[in-house]
Scaffold this motif. Structure first.
Motif, PDB file in Angstrom:
ATOM      1  N   SER A 174      -6.679   7.095  -1.723  1.00  0.00           N
ATOM      2  CA  SER A 174      -6.221   6.080  -0.772  1.00  0.00           C
ATOM      3  C   SER A 174      -7.060   6.129   0.504  1.00  0.00           C
ATOM      4  CB  SER A 174      -4.743   6.296  -0.425  1.00  0.00           C
ATOM      5  OG  SER A 174      -4.556   7.429   0.395  1.00  0.00           O
ATOM      6  N   GLU A 195     -10.074   3.861   1.866  1.00  0.00           N
ATOM      7  CA  GLU A 195      -9.784   2.613   2.581  1.00  0.00           C
ATOM      8  C   GLU A 195     -10.917   2.213   3.521  1.00  0.00           C
ATOM      9  OE1 GLU A 195      -6.944   1.263   6.296  1.00  0.00           O
ATOM     10  OE2 GLU A 195      -6.529   3.121   5.203  1.00  0.00           O
ATOM     11  N   GLY A 212       0.821  -1.212   0.000  1.00  0.00           N
ATOM     12  CA  GLY A 212       0.000   0.000   0.000  1.00  0.00           C
ATOM     13  C   GLY A 212       0.847   1.251   0.000  1.00  0.00           C
ATOM     14  N   GLY A 253      -5.434   2.160  -1.162  1.00  0.00           N
ATOM     15  CA  GLY A 253      -6.526   2.050  -0.200  1.00  0.00           C
ATOM     16  C   GLY A 253      -6.953   0.612   0.006  1.00  0.00           C
ATOM     17  N   ALA A 313      -6.645  -1.515   3.392  1.00  0.00           N
ATOM     18  CA  ALA A 313      -7.846  -2.138   3.955  1.00  0.00           C
ATOM     19  C   ALA A 313      -7.600  -3.614   4.251  1.00  0.00           C
ATOM     20  CB  ALA A 313      -9.023  -1.980   2.988  1.00  0.00           C
TER      21      ALA A 313
END
Length: 301
Positions: free
Chosen positions: A102, A105, A82, A167, A171
């Motif tokens: 991003s 997320e 990420g 993102g 996550a």
């Protein structure tokens, strides 16, 4: 105040502080080396936090299982991927766009958790997640896009696609960390979170450190030459991650990340009172929207 809320607010503060200090390393370290110092110097701080917790609070360490170690590896790798995707988005002259996307997320984590983990929230929490993410997008894109058409056009830019990918990776990383803390058999969620911090930071040091050794061997001495600044970055990174992990141990990832959007408020406050930059009207509006979203998340909880 619930433990996970306090931990999340502290996580946002530590992360903003760490980002500010990390700016001092720009020009001294490569991108990969700057990432390694977060983990390398974060490991001893994480160990110290575990020792202090055992000393003053008590408890005992849990025996890790193979499932636990797998989740830790996935979480550590997800954060590395990420971060790299986010940096790649900056390379397309899309710092604001990449960062903004991003921040989706929280929504991505909520949808993944709903489909694969069966985690559900009240309607008010869903609205709060959407509002807080919308406020963050507004803060990042205000003045850079003039209409919804511009927003849609920005979505297909490489910077936005990399940002969305970042993102998603963040996550999945957060969900893996939550799964890891739940895979341990200890009764104390906070201690499980601190244990997981040490394990993941150790894995990340080995993973990204090995990559640095293979591709940028001459950058290795710089990790120790800049130890004064690097140690501060690593300490703040470890403290921030400890708070994030604690939040994940107590509450669904999507709610923690939604409340974590207050990080951008700390960024604005730092900009205003430490860098003496004037806040624009869009900053105030966006900040109020983010706060409103967080309040809705907490009310829906």
């Amino acid at each position: 105040m619930p433990i996970w809320v306090a931990a999340t607010l502290l996580a946002g503060l530590f992360q903003t502080w760490r980002t500010a200090l990390q700016q001092q390393l720009r020009g001294q370290l490569s991108v990969n080396a700057a990432a390694v110092v977060r983990y390398l110097y974060g490991v001893p701080v994480g160990v110290l936090l575990v020792v202090l917790y055992l000393t003053f609070i008590g408890g005992s360490l849990s025996a890790p299982s193979w499932d636990y170690l797998l989740f830790c590896a996935l979480g550590g790798l997800g954060q590395i991927i990420g971060t790299n995707l986010l940096i790649m988005s900056f390379g397309h002259r899309g710092f604001a766009v990449g960062t903004a996307y991003s921040k989706t997320e929280a929504v991505q984590a909520a949808l993944i958790a709903l489909v694969f983990l069966g985690e559900s929230f009240g309607l008010l929490s869903w609205v709060g997640i959407a509002v807080s993410v919308g406020g963050t997008l507004y803060l990042s894109l205000a003045g850079r896009v003039a209409s919804l058409r511009d927003v849609a056009a920005a979505t297909v830019q490489p910077s936005a696609l990399y940002g969305l990918g970042a993102g998603l990776a963040f996550a999945l990383c957060a969900l893996a960390i939550r799964a890891a803390t739940q895979a341990l058999d200890g009764p104390d969620a906070t201690l499980r979170a601190l244990e997981t911090l040490v394990v993941i930071n150790t894995m990340q040091t080995l993973m990204q450190g090995s990559w640095l050794l293979a591709t940028e061997r001459k950058s290795i001495p710089d990790l120790f030459r800049t130890w004064r600044s690097s140690a501060q970055v690593g300490a703040l990174s470890a403290c921030g991650s400890a708070c994030w992990f604690t939040g994940f141990a107590y509450a669904p990832v999507a709610l923690v990340r939604a409340v974590g959007q207050v990080e951008i408020l700390f960024t604005l406050l730092f900009s205003r009172f430490f860098l003496r930059e004037r806040m624009k009207r869009t900053d105030v509006i966006g900040a109020l929207v983010v706060v409103s979203g967080v309040v809705l998340v907490l009310l829906g909880r």
